[in-house]
Design a protein around this motif. Structure first.
Motif, PDB file in Angstrom:
ATOM      1  N   ARG A  26       0.836  -1.201   0.000  1.00 34.48           N
ATOM      2  CA  ARG A  26       0.000   0.000   0.000  1.00 34.48           C
ATOM      3  C   ARG A  26       0.870   1.251   0.000  1.00 34.48           C
ATOM      4  N   THR A  27       0.558   2.177  -0.879  1.00 37.61           N
ATOM      5  CA  THR A  27       1.242   3.464  -0.911  1.00 37.61           C
ATOM      6  C   THR A  27       0.181   4.548  -0.995  1.00 37.61           C
ATOM      7  N   GLU A  28       0.617   5.793  -0.975  1.00 37.05           N
ATOM      8  CA  GLU A  28      -0.334   6.892  -1.085  1.00 37.05           C
ATOM      9  C   GLU A  28      -1.041   6.884  -2.440  1.00 37.05           C
ATOM     10  N   ALA A  29      -0.387   6.317  -3.444  1.00 38.06           N
ATOM     11  CA  ALA A  29      -0.977   6.269  -4.781  1.00 38.06           C
ATOM     12  C   ALA A  29      -1.953   5.108  -4.959  1.00 38.06           C
ATOM     13  N   THR A  30      -1.964   4.170  -4.007  1.00 36.83           N
ATOM     14  CA  THR A  30      -2.854   3.027  -4.108  1.00 36.83           C
ATOM     15  C   THR A  30      -4.285   3.449  -3.828  1.00 36.83           C
ATOM     16  N   PRO A  31      -5.238   3.160  -4.738  1.00 38.02           N
ATOM     17  CA  PRO A  31      -6.626   3.553  -4.474  1.00 38.02           C
ATOM     18  C   PRO A  31      -7.160   2.872  -3.228  1.00 38.02           C
ATOM     19  N   ALA A  32      -7.794   3.640  -2.337  1.00 36.85           N
ATOM     20  CA  ALA A  32      -8.217   3.094  -1.051  1.00 36.85           C
ATOM     21  C   ALA A  32      -9.586   2.438  -1.116  1.00 36.85           C
ATOM     22  N   ALA A  33     -10.511   3.011  -1.913  1.00 39.08           N
ATOM     23  CA  ALA A  33     -11.900   2.560  -1.883  1.00 39.08           C
ATOM     24  C   ALA A  33     -12.082   1.139  -2.383  1.00 39.08           C
ATOM     25  N   ASN A  34     -11.285   0.709  -3.349  1.00 36.61           N
ATOM     26  CA  ASN A  34     -11.467  -0.630  -3.915  1.00 36.61           C
ATOM     27  C   ASN A  34     -10.235  -1.493  -3.727  1.00 36.61           C
ATOM     28  N   THR A  35      -9.505  -1.251  -2.637  1.00 33.83           N
ATOM     29  CA  THR A  35      -8.264  -1.979  -2.366  1.00 33.83           C
ATOM     30  C   THR A  35      -8.353  -2.692  -1.030  1.00 33.83           C
ATOM     31  N   PRO A  52     -14.392 -16.452  -1.498  1.00 29.41           N
ATOM     32  CA  PRO A  52     -13.165 -16.801  -2.219  1.00 29.41           C
ATOM     33  C   PRO A  52     -13.022 -15.978  -3.489  1.00 29.41           C
ATOM     34  N   VAL A  53     -11.818 -15.465  -3.709  1.00 25.61           N
ATOM     35  CA  VAL A  53     -11.538 -14.641  -4.879  1.00 25.61           C
ATOM     36  C   VAL A  53     -10.268 -15.149  -5.543  1.00 25.61           C
ATOM     37  N   ALA A  54     -10.336 -15.416  -6.849  1.00 28.39           N
ATOM     38  CA  ALA A  54      -9.171 -15.869  -7.611  1.00 28.39           C
ATOM     39  C   ALA A  54      -8.498 -14.673  -8.265  1.00 28.39           C
ATOM     40  N   VAL A  55      -7.166 -14.656  -8.186  1.00 22.45           N
ATOM     41  CA  VAL A  55      -6.363 -13.594  -8.795  1.00 22.45           C
ATOM     42  C   VAL A  55      -5.285 -14.254  -9.637  1.00 22.45           C
ATOM     43  N   THR A  56      -5.145 -13.866 -10.892  1.00 21.39           N
ATOM     44  CA  THR A  56      -4.107 -14.443 -11.734  1.00 21.39           C
ATOM     45  C   THR A  56      -3.060 -13.400 -12.078  1.00 21.39           C
ATOM     46  N   THR A  57      -1.822 -13.858 -12.216  1.00 20.09           N
ATOM     47  CA  THR A  57      -0.708 -12.980 -12.548  1.00 20.09           C
ATOM     48  C   THR A  57       0.370 -13.797 -13.246  1.00 20.09           C
ATOM     49  N   THR A  58       1.211 -13.130 -14.017  1.00 21.82           N
ATOM     50  CA  THR A  58       2.312 -13.826 -14.697  1.00 21.82           C
ATOM     51  C   THR A  58       3.592 -13.823 -13.864  1.00 21.82           C
ATOM     52  N   ARG A  59       3.585 -13.126 -12.731  1.00 26.81           N
ATOM     53  CA  ARG A  59       4.796 -13.088 -11.902  1.00 26.81           C
ATOM     54  C   ARG A  59       4.567 -13.801 -10.576  1.00 26.81           C
ATOM     55  N   ARG A  60       5.590 -14.474 -10.124  1.00 25.98           N
ATOM     56  CA  ARG A  60       5.521 -15.184  -8.851  1.00 25.98           C
ATOM     57  C   ARG A  60       5.625 -14.197  -7.701  1.00 25.98           C
ATOM     58  N   ILE A  61       4.780 -14.379  -6.698  1.00 26.41           N
ATOM     59  CA  ILE A  61       4.779 -13.495  -5.538  1.00 26.41           C
ATOM     60  C   ILE A  61       5.014 -14.344  -4.297  1.00 26.41           C
ATOM     61  N   GLU A  62       6.139 -14.105  -3.661  1.00 23.56           N
ATOM     62  CA  GLU A  62       6.486 -14.849  -2.448  1.00 23.56           C
ATOM     63  C   GLU A  62       5.987 -14.055  -1.241  1.00 23.56           C
ATOM     64  N   ALA A  63       4.718 -14.223  -0.918  1.00 20.35           N
ATOM     65  CA  ALA A  63       4.133 -13.498   0.203  1.00 20.35           C
ATOM     66  C   ALA A  63       2.940 -14.275   0.732  1.00 20.35           C
ATOM     67  N   SER A  64       2.661 -14.072   2.008  1.00 19.29           N
ATOM     68  CA  SER A  64       1.515 -14.754   2.617  1.00 19.29           C
ATOM     69  C   SER A  64       0.235 -13.953   2.463  1.00 19.29           C
ATOM     70  N   SER A  65       0.349 -12.723   1.941  1.00 21.71           N
ATOM     71  CA  SER A  65      -0.836 -11.903   1.716  1.00 21.71           C
ATOM     72  C   SER A  65      -0.649 -11.085   0.446  1.00 21.71           C
ATOM     73  N   LEU A  66      -1.753 -10.628  -0.130  1.00 25.52           N
ATOM     74  CA  LEU A  66      -1.720  -9.812  -1.337  1.00 25.52           C
ATOM     75  C   LEU A  66      -2.519  -8.540  -1.109  1.00 25.52           C
ATOM     76  N   THR A  67      -1.993  -7.430  -1.619  1.00 22.30           N
ATOM     77  CA  THR A  67      -2.755  -6.185  -1.661  1.00 22.30           C
ATOM     78  C   THR A  67      -3.274  -6.035  -3.079  1.00 22.30           C
ATOM     79  N   VAL A  68      -4.593  -6.045  -3.214  1.00 24.07           N
ATOM     80  CA  VAL A  68      -5.198  -6.034  -4.546  1.00 24.07           C
ATOM     81  C   VAL A  68      -6.239  -4.928  -4.641  1.00 24.07           C
ATOM     82  N   SER A  69      -6.479  -4.473  -5.857  1.00 22.89           N
ATOM     83  CA  SER A  69      -7.565  -3.530  -6.106  1.00 22.89           C
ATOM     84  C   SER A  69      -8.394  -4.032  -7.274  1.00 22.89           C
ATOM     85  N   LEU A  70      -9.666  -3.647  -7.277  1.00 25.93           N
ATOM     86  CA  LEU A  70     -10.613  -4.054  -8.308  1.00 25.93           C
ATOM     87  C   LEU A  70     -10.908  -2.846  -9.201  1.00 25.93           C
TER      88      LEU A  70
END
Length: 228
Positions: free
Chosen positions: A137-146, A171-189
């Motif tokens: 999360r950064t200041e540029a990350t949209p807050a309402a849908n994140t 349950p929500v599925a998220v696909t990406t072409t890059r591997r993410i080594e983390a136990s959590s994801l910050t996502v926006s819709l």
């Protein structure tokens, strides 16, 4: 008229892909009306010029593969063709062009394209590949849908990875072409990729037929036919 019933079902993946491209080229050259029955959605979307999705004998939507996948007419079509995340939400304001929605489990409201003026409970859909992943999360990350959510599991699928998270216990599925080594994801819709459906458009059993016109093909489970 030529009828083809699951002609490539016993072929391996690469041969099946080459065969359907060969068949599409041949069919366009010969110009014969073709009904193509298949359970493979790749065949439905890649071979058809137009697809009609049927539910218990009723046409739900007719359109190009792009229309069917990216702009489904109702919740049934969205869930039936491809993978769609379906989330509960509430429309708080609507003017027939846009709607303000509040997604359960996420803070704030966002404005999305929507042609209905009704307010109240709805279901929204978004495709896994349209969900944006943020490193943090950064200041540029949209807050309402994140939202930042724990990763339940992930699957390596060769050309992409699929992560499973939860938003308000959905349950929500998220696909990406890059591997993410983390136990959590910050996502926006992204608002432009969200589709809004009122409750009465949902269908309990998506086991029906898809009839596609203008080229061989069809859709997911059960009987799906295409006509050219």
């Amino acid at each position: 008229m030529l009828l083809l019933d699951e002609p490539f079902s016993n072929l391996d993946a690469k041969l099946r892909d080459r065969s359907r491209q060969w068949l599409k080229t041949l069919q366009e050259h010969v110009g014969v009306t073709t009904v193509f029955v298949t359970h493979d959605q790749d065949e439905a979307l890649s071979v058809s010029d137009r697809i009609a999705v049927l539910d218990r004998g009723r046409v739900r939507q007719i359109g190009t593969p792009t229309d069917i996948y990216e702009n489904p007419a109702d919740l049934f079509v969205a869930d039936f063709v491809g993978t769609a995340n379906i989330l509960p939400a509430t429309v708080t304001r609507a003017d027939g062009h846009h709607a303000r929605i509040r997604i359960d489990g996420m803070e704030g409201e966002i404005t999305v394209p929507h042609t209905d003026k009704r307010v109240g409970p709805v279901r929204i859909t978004i495709r896994p590949e349209n969900i944006e992943i943020h490193r943090a999360r950064t200041e540029a990350t949209p807050a309402a849908n994140t939202i930042t959510a724990k990763v339940d599991n992930h699957a390596y699928l060769g050309d992409h990875l699929r992560y499973s998270i939860r938003i308000s216990n959905t349950p929500v599925a998220v696909t990406t072409t890059r591997r993410i080594e983390a136990s959590s994801l910050t996502v926006s819709l992204p608002a432009e990729d969200i589709r809004v459906f009122h409750e009465e458009t949902s269908t309990e059993d998506p086991s029906t037929e898809a009839l596609s016109t203008e080229d061989p093909s069809t859709n997911e489970e059960n009987h799906h036919a295409s006509v050219r």
